[in-house]
Design a protein around this motif. Sequence first.
Motif, mmCIF file in Angstrom:
data_model
loop_
_atom_site.group_PDB
_atom_site.id
_atom_site.type_symbol
_atom_site.label_atom_id
_atom_site.label_comp_id
_atom_site.label_asym_id
_atom_site.label_seq_id
_atom_site.Cartn_x
_atom_site.Cartn_y
_atom_site.Cartn_z
ATOM 1 N N LEU A 21 0.864 -1.184 0.000
ATOM 2 C CA LEU A 21 0.000 0.000 0.000
ATOM 3 C C LEU A 21 0.891 1.221 0.000
ATOM 4 O O LEU A 21 1.769 1.347 0.857
ATOM 5 C CB LEU A 21 -0.882 0.011 1.244
ATOM 6 C CG LEU A 21 -1.815 -1.166 1.440
ATOM 7 C CD1 LEU A 21 -2.525 -1.048 2.773
ATOM 8 C CD2 LEU A 21 -2.836 -1.197 0.318
ATOM 9 N N GLN A 26 -3.491 5.880 -1.127
ATOM 10 C CA GLN A 26 -4.259 5.798 0.106
ATOM 11 C C GLN A 26 -4.770 7.163 0.530
ATOM 12 O O GLN A 26 -5.871 7.292 1.049
ATOM 13 C CB GLN A 26 -3.395 5.207 1.212
ATOM 14 C CG GLN A 26 -3.116 3.746 1.019
ATOM 15 C CD GLN A 26 -4.406 2.935 0.939
ATOM 16 O OE1 GLN A 26 -5.289 3.098 1.751
ATOM 17 N NE2 GLN A 26 -4.498 2.089 -0.063
ATOM 18 N N ILE A 44 -4.814 8.779 11.509
ATOM 19 C CA ILE A 44 -4.271 8.111 12.686
ATOM 20 C C ILE A 44 -2.968 8.753 13.162
ATOM 21 O O ILE A 44 -2.612 8.708 14.332
ATOM 22 C CB ILE A 44 -4.068 6.619 12.347
ATOM 23 C CG1 ILE A 44 -3.809 5.818 13.600
ATOM 24 C CG2 ILE A 44 -2.954 6.427 11.361
ATOM 25 C CD1 ILE A 44 -3.784 4.344 13.350
ATOM 26 N N PHE B 266 -6.269 2.191 17.915
ATOM 27 C CA PHE B 266 -5.414 2.370 16.741
ATOM 28 C C PHE B 266 -4.414 3.513 16.941
ATOM 29 O O PHE B 266 -3.248 3.396 16.588
ATOM 30 C CB PHE B 266 -6.271 2.641 15.504
ATOM 31 C CG PHE B 266 -6.813 1.408 14.846
ATOM 32 C CD1 PHE B 266 -6.727 0.172 15.479
ATOM 33 C CD2 PHE B 266 -7.395 1.466 13.597
ATOM 34 C CE1 PHE B 266 -7.229 -0.969 14.879
ATOM 35 C CE2 PHE B 266 -7.892 0.328 12.982
ATOM 36 C CZ PHE B 266 -7.815 -0.882 13.628
ATOM 37 N N ASN B 292 -5.430 -5.445 8.933
ATOM 38 C CA ASN B 292 -5.434 -4.827 7.603
ATOM 39 C C ASN B 292 -6.077 -3.453 7.647
ATOM 40 O O ASN B 292 -5.655 -2.526 6.953
ATOM 41 C CB ASN B 292 -6.181 -5.718 6.616
ATOM 42 C CG ASN B 292 -5.320 -6.858 6.131
ATOM 43 O OD1 ASN B 292 -4.101 -6.824 6.300
ATOM 44 N ND2 ASN B 292 -5.928 -7.874 5.563
ATOM 45 N N LEU B 294 -6.013 -1.470 10.196
ATOM 46 C CA LEU B 294 -4.986 -0.601 10.785
ATOM 47 C C LEU B 294 -3.912 -0.253 9.756
ATOM 48 O O LEU B 294 -3.477 0.906 9.651
ATOM 49 C CB LEU B 294 -4.368 -1.296 12.002
ATOM 50 C CG LEU B 294 -3.178 -0.616 12.659
ATOM 51 C CD1 LEU B 294 -3.557 0.751 13.191
ATOM 52 C CD2 LEU B 294 -2.642 -1.475 13.811
ATOM 53 N N THR B 296 -4.218 -0.140 6.582
ATOM 54 C CA THR B 296 -4.759 0.793 5.594
ATOM 55 C C THR B 296 -4.696 2.231 6.108
ATOM 56 O O THR B 296 -4.391 3.160 5.363
ATOM 57 C CB THR B 296 -6.211 0.405 5.272
ATOM 58 O OG1 THR B 296 -6.250 -0.983 4.960
ATOM 59 C CG2 THR B 296 -6.732 1.201 4.106
ATOM 60 N N GLU B 297 -4.986 2.384 7.396
ATOM 61 C CA GLU B 297 -4.898 3.733 7.956
ATOM 62 C C GLU B 297 -3.448 4.192 8.075
ATOM 63 O O GLU B 297 -3.134 5.357 7.879
ATOM 64 C CB GLU B 297 -5.578 3.757 9.329
ATOM 65 C CG GLU B 297 -7.074 3.558 9.248
ATOM 66 C CD GLU B 297 -7.772 4.007 10.513
ATOM 67 O OE1 GLU B 297 -7.259 4.922 11.169
ATOM 68 O OE2 GLU B 297 -8.814 3.423 10.845
ATOM 69 N N LEU B 298 -2.576 3.248 8.408
ATOM 70 C CA LEU B 298 -1.158 3.602 8.522
ATOM 71 C C LEU B 298 -0.567 3.956 7.170
ATOM 72 O O LEU B 298 0.384 4.737 7.078
ATOM 73 C CB LEU B 298 -0.368 2.444 9.138
ATOM 74 C CG LEU B 298 -0.611 2.153 10.625
ATOM 75 C CD1 LEU B 298 0.075 0.867 11.018
ATOM 76 C CD2 LEU B 298 -0.084 3.292 11.476
ATOM 77 N N ALA B 299 -1.130 3.366 6.126
ATOM 78 C CA ALA B 299 -0.572 3.584 4.792
ATOM 79 C C ALA B 299 -0.714 5.025 4.346
ATOM 80 O O ALA B 299 -0.058 5.454 3.398
ATOM 81 C CB ALA B 299 -1.251 2.656 3.802
#
Lengths: 600, 555
Positions: A21, A26, A44, B266, B292, B294, B296-299
């Motif tokens: 990713l 994203q 986040i 998270f 996954n 998490l 995706t958010e980290l990405a």
Amino acid sequence: MTDTYKPMDAFDSMTESTFILKPPAQQQAAAKKTASKSSSIKPISADGGFTRLLQGKESSESMELRRRLFSEMWEPLEKLLVDTEQHVNQMGVSEVCSYVDSSYTRVESVEKGQLDQPFTEMSTAVAFAGVNTGDHSKLFGSLQEQLVTGGHHVALLESQYCTSLACMLKSMLEQILASLEVSQSSKGSGRQAAAGSAKTIAYDMGLLKLWWDEASAGAGASANRVVVILQDFEGFAPMVVDDFVRIATSYCHSVPIVVVLGLATSYESIHQSLSKASISMLNVEKFNLQRSKQCIDAAIRRVLVEATDTLSFGAEAYKSLLDQFLLYNFSITGFVKKLKFAAMDFFYAQPLSVLASMLKRSASGALAVVGCPIRLSPEQLELVRMQKSVQRFLEQQLEETGDSQHFRLALSSDEYMQNSVLPQLLRRLASFRAGYCLGIDLVVALQDVVPESLQKPIRTLHYYAISQRFDDCMHWKALSAVMRRMKAPDMDRLLARINAIVEAAAIPDWDFATKNEVDIPLLLQQTGELLANPEQPANPADAGAAEPAKRVRTRTDMENRPFLLFDNNSSDHMLKALDQCCANIEAILRVSLALVGHDV
Amino acid sequence: MTDETPTRRTAPRARDRVDMGLTLTSTKKGRKTLLTDNSSATPSRLAADIADILKLSAAVDADDKENSSEENANLASVVGQAVYGFQKPAPRGRGGRGRGGTKSTRARHGGGLAARATSRLHANTAVNDEDDDDDDNDNDDDAHLPPGKSRRVLNGTRRPQPAAARVPATSAQSDDDDDAGNSGSAGEDGEEMRTLELDDDFGHNGPAYERYFQDLHTTKGSKTSDNTLSKLPMLSQSESRSILAKLPTKHKDELELLEQLHHRQFRQWYFELSCGFNLLFYGYGSKRRLINSLATELAADAPAVIINGFFPTLNFKQSLEKVVSEIIGFGDTAGTVADMAALIRGYFDSSNREVDKMYLVVHNIDGSCLRKHQSALALLSSCRNIHVLASIDHIEAPLIWDASTTTRFNWAWHDLTTFEPYTVETSYENFASDTSEIGPRGVLHVLASLTENAKSIFRILAEYQIAESVMADDAVPSTTQRKPAGAKVPEMAYSAYFAACRDQFLVSSELTFRSQLTEFRDHKVIQSRHAPDGTESVYIPLDATTLGSILESMD
């Protein structure tokens, strides 16, 4: 019937196991998502992952302050821990470096102009690094760095990459040749051809000899050595090391190879792994590299005792931290990791951690109370009031002064609480930390004059101090008992040391720290005078009682158990003066260690 | 008759009773035990007891039918056993020479309702006999055993008993009784006889509890059902999924709440990652979806690499190559796994790099294909700019790391119990619809372990089938939107297949071709069929779409 697989989601594939990713895609997706849903969802990574506490009622300034305080607190602390560890290990590393420097010198001077000796021994440093194998990489990395700085050619080998002799030789030669390539490329001469040839030819000790002959021919009589560090000796296959020792020994007369064997268990493992023939080829010298206990003591002293603006742990939390070290694997890394996690938890999840911003170091190094940069919310102030130590403090003030108005305002007015009570509490905390550091120093000074069996490391002293009151602790009682048996010269030396410690202590507010009960400098001064002139009491009011009614030959310890004095040469006045000295020193210790410590 | 009974003895000797036809005896270890010698145990009383127990047994049996719990079954069996044993024709004299019951058999008579019920029948048996007082406890236990049962259990076979022995027993018992009531007990005797005859019928045609010991000890073979779960037809993965999807979700609200709670963490986990810790998730249930999410958010912060450690043919080197080529942007990806890991680590340690940091997500870091690469993973984890998130499911997963590896990983452990099914993780298991087929994942798994030649042989047949399918689709009218399940797949003649392989120098002789085909057949990748004319044809039991995706993955 055929079975067609339908992936569950984007990261489930029949043929792929790895997915990547990338941020831009994203971010677009996230932008679309936020546009479609709600704009209030924060990514986040916003605010470093910090969230508003108190069910979201915490102000953003307070949250930001917690985040800033964590980085401001931890980064210097981490550096302090690393420096402490390096400082403690420095002695052992330096010893090994000196050994490497001095190896083969005698042989070279003797062999000059003479025939080669029929049998040579390979210089071997056996470095006991302790069972904390997790710290070995850092330790041997430091050793390698220092040896390279000294001009030696160093190969650091790990057992997982040296499963056979060929792998071991390859790894060793690659590192040595790579270091040479780096050093020579830094000088401006390209070594690409050499690197290319190094990859194509077979790796054996003959190559090392050729390389060494070439390198030493250009440099003349070099003091450099080829150092091979086996970081985890116990992990190597015995046959591999055995073969390596036999082969390397045969080249010792032409290539000065020094082997450093890193041990985690005991020196016996060498005898268990290597054959007698191989061991007889080694010129072994022992070293003690890792002093993890000394390291942890130094760390605790600097972090938990001396550094007054860092974390404080309660007895149970501290014991858990200590047990992880003592009962697990003596790992400094593990200790630091737990300490860091505690700090993270404190600043991430504790709304009152913002109060740490009110404590600042002054120019003199003393801890001073400054105003809080933000206004505390009513919820935070309510949390302050709910602390048991605050409740005890307010009730104690009410009993002592009878000022019910102050008590009522402290409980009802947020403004009054923040401006009047809170600074008072923090001042009290700062004084305690300063006095506590003095108390531990005094105990350490006292321990130096008692038998070794009664001496405890500082990690244990700290635990005693935070877990038990002064009058209840057996160790303090034992120290006191020894002190009460001291002769005059010993007491004189102890008093001189205590005076030096008190003078060096940066306690700006003695009266507040001791609650006007004990004036420590004055008490020490009187004690010194009494000891210097036992016939005349320092306090004229005690002149009538100065003359002992009977010979003082029997004393009691802190538990009122009598013991006999063997100092029969001292006069009764001197014995009485010594008795008074002991009482004064105990009072100082009691004030320093336990006066306000359990109230905060 | 009563005068013949010695007055000094409270009960006659067993031998005497046999002579008188009074007693029911069973023997054990050569010693006799009297079973009925009670003045109160008159035939009428016995009949009444029998009737009571029958009622009780019937009630228990009905209960047993309703509830098949073990407790009730045992109760019913014990009760049935007691009644059944008593209702059997009594042993005649010394006819019952079987040894006493085994301990296990006796244990079944040890207590409980049946024991209490039967104790009414045997309360005053020959244990009162002073001469038999020296009998050991085994004999006492045997005294509670019905004579017929005892013999049957111990001998394993039923001995034919003389019918006449039953008559003296009843008549003798009436003689043995002194009270007047016994004198006129002929009617009761007749009633007992009828009862006993009825009992014989119950023994064969009665309810289930009556046949318990008969069924238990007959030599007809085991009555255990042979219908085991393994005999059920295996489901395909899609069938399994569709069936499981019909199941209602239990504790839906609680699971949603649990997921929300995990989601709230998270940001804390991000904070821990940014502080240099790596995250290790454990707990019951599949953690894949949540991790996954998490990732995706980290990405949004940095590139994230997701590695499915549960993938059966995972090649970690290829995963690292993908990282090197797609994230770092290096073209040269030669070297071992350790080299690649060192290269990646060196890149992220360097100061002049384009990609600031990277998240490495490893589902099931304890997966079989990753176990030997833990040192490489630890090397990556120890890099400050590579943040690792991993999950474990094996209960002994931490044992794969030694102390130094654990230190390098620098885990922060978190419980991520989700109670979710391991649907994707277990999708690589054998989900063949029947024994003659293999799923696409199975084909890939087999192909991964074969040589290039074998793969090419497979490819020829797969390409042929795809081409034939395309042609068939073109021929089919467009109204046919979808092939019916189980539609026939195109087949290739064996000779043509061999010729094609030989033309491409994949096989040199039919022998080698045969051996290769045998291997495919063993793994159910390729199957063959004989036509009525005797020609053999081979085919892969997968549709064209699946074959296409398999070929793509092979490329």
